[in-house]
Write a protein that holds these residues in place. Structure first.
Motif: not given
Length: 79
Positions: A36-40, A24-31
């Motif tokens: 979160p805004s940059q991942v989005q 998910g987006v949260n996991a990708l953010q941590k990876m």
């Protein structure tokens, strides 16, 4: 195909890879070690301002790699 269309297709494929891997987006953010805004923004198919470096980072954390192909179009003959 325009550069923006290519990036949109890439983002769609990245999201499919995330879904298949259950990321998910949260996991990708941590990876990625980012917010979160940059991942989005990175996963927004309409945001065509992504750099090749950002795309490469996304691919790497998803266990993938990419290639760029350059295809020449035949020249049109003039009358």
């Amino acid at each position: 195909m325009a550069w923006g269309a290519m990036k949109r297709q890439l983002v769609i494929k990245l999201r499919q890879m995330m879904d298949r891997q259950g990321i998910g987006v949260n996991a990708l953010q941590k990876m990625l070690g980012t917010g979160p805004s940059q991942v989005q923004r990175m996963l927004d198919p309409e945001d065509v301002g992504k750099s090749l470096k950002s795309i490469a980072r996304l691919l790497a954390v998803l266990g993938a790699e990419g290639q760029i192909a350059v295809l020449m179009h035949p020249k049109k003959k003039t009358a």
